[in-house]
Scaffold this motif. Structure first.
Motif, short mmCIF file in Angstrom:
data_model
loop_
_atom_site.label_atom_id
_atom_site.label_comp_id
_atom_site.label_asym_id
_atom_site.label_seq_id
_atom_site.Cartn_x
_atom_site.Cartn_y
_atom_site.Cartn_z
N GLY A 214 69.08 -26.23 75.28
CA GLY A 214 69.16 -26.71 76.67
C GLY A 214 68.58 -25.72 77.66
O GLY A 214 68.11 -26.11 78.74
N ILE A 215 68.59 -24.45 77.28
CA ILE A 215 68.12 -23.41 78.21
C ILE A 215 66.59 -23.24 78.15
O ILE A 215 65.97 -22.92 79.17
CB ILE A 215 68.85 -22.08 77.92
N ILE A 216 66.00 -23.51 76.99
CA ILE A 216 64.55 -23.32 76.86
C ILE A 216 63.75 -24.09 77.93
O ILE A 216 62.88 -23.50 78.59
CB ILE A 216 64.09 -23.67 75.41
N PRO A 217 64.05 -25.38 78.17
CA PRO A 217 63.30 -26.08 79.24
C PRO A 217 63.51 -25.43 80.60
O PRO A 217 62.57 -25.38 81.41
CB PRO A 217 63.89 -27.49 79.22
N LEU A 218 64.71 -24.92 80.85
CA LEU A 218 64.98 -24.24 82.13
C LEU A 218 64.07 -23.03 82.29
O LEU A 218 63.45 -22.83 83.34
CB LEU A 218 66.46 -23.82 82.19
N VAL A 219 63.97 -22.25 81.22
CA VAL A 219 63.12 -21.05 81.26
C VAL A 219 61.64 -21.46 81.41
O VAL A 219 60.88 -20.83 82.15
CB VAL A 219 63.34 -20.20 79.98
N MET A 220 61.27 -22.56 80.74
CA MET A 220 59.88 -23.05 80.84
C MET A 220 59.54 -23.48 82.26
O MET A 220 58.38 -23.43 82.67
CB MET A 220 59.69 -24.25 79.89
N SER A 221 60.55 -23.92 83.00
CA SER A 221 60.27 -24.45 84.35
C SER A 221 60.02 -23.34 85.37
O SER A 221 59.36 -23.57 86.37
CB SER A 221 61.43 -25.35 84.81
N PHE A 222 60.53 -22.13 85.13
CA PHE A 222 60.41 -21.06 86.14
C PHE A 222 58.97 -20.73 86.54
O PHE A 222 58.67 -20.64 87.73
CB PHE A 222 61.15 -19.79 85.70
N PRO A 223 58.06 -20.55 85.56
CA PRO A 223 56.68 -20.23 85.97
C PRO A 223 56.07 -21.30 86.86
O PRO A 223 55.21 -21.00 87.70
CB PRO A 223 55.93 -20.12 84.64
N ILE A 224 56.50 -22.55 86.68
CA ILE A 224 55.93 -23.63 87.51
C ILE A 224 56.26 -23.38 88.99
O ILE A 224 55.47 -23.68 89.88
CB ILE A 224 56.48 -25.01 87.05
N PHE A 225 57.42 -22.81 89.24
CA PHE A 225 57.84 -22.55 90.62
C PHE A 225 57.26 -21.24 91.15
O PHE A 225 57.05 -21.10 92.34
CB PHE A 225 59.37 -22.48 90.71
N LEU A 226 57.05 -20.30 90.25
CA LEU A 226 56.72 -18.95 90.71
C LEU A 226 55.23 -18.60 90.66
O LEU A 226 54.78 -17.73 91.39
CB LEU A 226 57.53 -17.92 89.90
N LEU A 227 54.47 -19.28 89.79
CA LEU A 227 53.05 -18.93 89.67
C LEU A 227 52.23 -19.51 90.82
O LEU A 227 52.61 -20.51 91.43
CB LEU A 227 52.49 -19.45 88.34
N GLU A 228 51.09 -18.89 91.08
CA GLU A 228 50.18 -19.38 92.12
C GLU A 228 49.09 -20.27 91.51
O GLU A 228 48.54 -21.13 92.18
CB GLU A 228 49.51 -18.19 92.82
N ASP A 229 48.82 -20.02 90.22
CA ASP A 229 47.70 -20.70 89.55
C ASP A 229 48.08 -22.14 89.17
O ASP A 229 48.87 -22.37 88.25
CB ASP A 229 47.33 -19.88 88.30
N ASN A 230 47.48 -23.10 89.86
CA ASN A 230 47.82 -24.51 89.62
C ASN A 230 47.44 -24.98 88.22
O ASN A 230 48.12 -25.83 87.64
CB ASN A 230 47.15 -25.40 90.66
N PHE A 231 46.36 -24.43 87.69
CA PHE A 231 45.89 -24.81 86.34
C PHE A 231 47.00 -24.55 85.32
O PHE A 231 47.38 -25.42 84.55
CB PHE A 231 44.62 -24.02 85.99
N THR A 232 47.56 -23.34 85.34
CA THR A 232 48.62 -22.97 84.39
C THR A 232 49.88 -23.80 84.64
O THR A 232 50.54 -24.24 83.69
CB THR A 232 48.96 -21.47 84.54
N ARG A 233 50.19 -24.02 85.90
CA ARG A 233 51.41 -24.79 86.23
C ARG A 233 51.31 -26.22 85.70
O ARG A 233 52.25 -26.75 85.10
CB ARG A 233 51.63 -24.79 87.74
N PHE A 234 50.13 -26.86 85.90
CA PHE A 234 49.94 -28.21 85.36
C PHE A 234 50.03 -28.20 83.84
O PHE A 234 50.64 -29.08 83.24
CB PHE A 234 48.58 -28.77 85.79
N LEU A 235 49.41 -27.18 83.24
CA LEU A 235 49.37 -27.09 81.79
C LEU A 235 50.79 -27.02 81.20
O LEU A 235 51.09 -27.68 80.20
CB LEU A 235 48.56 -25.84 81.40
N ILE B 49 53.55 -28.19 82.49
CA ILE B 49 54.20 -29.51 82.64
C ILE B 49 53.66 -30.48 81.58
O ILE B 49 54.43 -31.19 80.92
CB ILE B 49 53.97 -30.07 84.05
N ILE B 50 52.34 -30.47 81.42
CA ILE B 50 51.70 -31.42 80.49
C ILE B 50 52.10 -31.14 79.04
O ILE B 50 52.19 -32.05 78.22
CB ILE B 50 50.16 -31.38 80.69
N ILE B 51 52.38 -29.89 78.74
CA ILE B 51 52.83 -29.55 77.37
C ILE B 51 54.34 -29.82 77.24
O ILE B 51 54.81 -30.37 76.25
CB ILE B 51 52.51 -28.07 77.04
N ALA B 52 55.11 -29.44 78.27
CA ALA B 52 56.57 -29.50 78.16
C ALA B 52 57.12 -30.92 78.12
O ALA B 52 58.04 -31.21 77.33
CB ALA B 52 57.21 -28.73 79.32
#
Lengths: 154, 157
Positions: free
Chosen positions: B85-106, B108-111
């Motif tokens: 249950g915690i793994i998705p939570l940890v996966m979500s943090f970079p989406i909020f904190l990173l500046e690079d939209n390419f990585t953030r989309f990637l 989400i698309i993988i998760a």
């Protein structure tokens, strides 16, 4: 479970500590990043706890189903409170108010879980843990908010 | 109350409301993807931010659902189920904190499909959400994936 919950509290505690040790031990620029970080972290935890509330109602082997809309509405409130200004539909709120809203959402999510425990939808031990974690997390958010108010600006 | 009885209420009472809520939750990324393609100059960048934050919140929410199901396991949760249950939570943090939209989309698309696949496995094992939840969740994930992929494709153009 308690260890995992306590680990989840660390960012709240460090953020509140960093804010109150600014500028004596922490640089002002760091404090500004801390405000953004803790509001985002609080909203993510709110999303997670809204999901946990829904998940408990979906679990197999349980005796009573429930309506999980309130948790999702609270999640939406936290989402808009944490939405950055550069995003579309963002609400122009000051940081201290954003943090207070997220603290409120965390408390209300805890209230929902405690109500579920009273109806035996969630186990008793979960309530004790949730109550303690929510009290610390929301207190930390409010401490950050209070520090901003005392400064006059983040 | 046996399992058959206990499962009756969710099967009869929840699916319609859950389906309405779930499809309502899919609307923001769908609308956002349309805006990114139709009004890129005025709204594109702002809408991308909303979409990415929404995707991160969804992943955290799905992690929470797994945590909630784990908590309700007969005999209490196991460390492995809580960690799941915690793994998705940890996966979500970079989406909020990173500046690079390419990585953030990637991320989400993988998760999103990965979480759906793992939830389907848990349901088949009898330790996950009920069938009807995944009956809603699977088409919903596909809808959201199409939206995120459309926005990601715009980013790449």
């Amino acid at each position: 479970m308690t260890a995992l919950g306590a680990a989840g509290l660390l960012p709240f505690v460090f953020s509140a500590g960093a804010m109150w040790f600014t500028p004596s031990a922490v640089a002002l620029e760091v404090a500004q990043s801390v405000v953004i970080f803790v509001s985002v972290y609080g909203a993510v935890i709110a999303a997670y706890l809204a999901g946990a509330n829904a998940g408990a109602r979906l679990a197999p082997h349980r005796e009573q189903a429930g309506w999980f809309t309130p948790g999702q509405l609270l999640l939406l409130i936290a989402f808009f409170a944490a939405l950055p200004i550069k995003a579309i539909f963002s609400i122009p709120l000051v940081a201290e108010l954003r943090l207070a809203i997220i603290a409120f959402v965390l408390i209300m999510l805890c209230v929902l879980d405690l109500r579920a425990i009273r109806k035996n939808t969630l186990p008793q031990w979960y309530g004790t843990l949730r109550l303690g974690l929510t009290m610390i997390a929301s207190t930390c958010l409010l401490l950050v908010s209070l520090r901003i108010i005392l400064w006059g600006s983040p | 109350m046996n399992d058959t009885t206990s499962n009756t209420m969710p099967q009869q009472g929840l699916p319609q409301s859950a389906a309405v809520l779930a499809y309502a939750a899919a609307l923001p990324p769908i609308i956002a993807a349309l805006l990114i393609w139709l009004r890129p100059a005025e709204l594109g960048a702002q809408t991308t931010q909303l979409m990415l934050i929404y995707g991160g919140a969804l992943i955290a929410f799905f992690g929470g659902v797994r945590w909630g199901i784990a908590v309700m396991r007969p005999g209490g949760p196991t460390f492995a189920s809580l960690t799941g249950g915690i793994i998705p939570l940890v996966m979500s943090f970079p989406i909020f904190l990173l500046e690079d939209n390419f990585t953030r989309f990637l991320i989400i698309i993988i998760a999103l499909p990965l979480l759906l696949w793992d939830d389907l496995r848990a349901t088949r094992r009898g330790s996950g959400a009920p069938d009807w939840y995944l009956g809603v969740r699977a088409p919903l994930t596909i809808l959201m994936m199409v939206s995120f992929l459309a926005a990601f494709a715009h980013l790449l153009t």
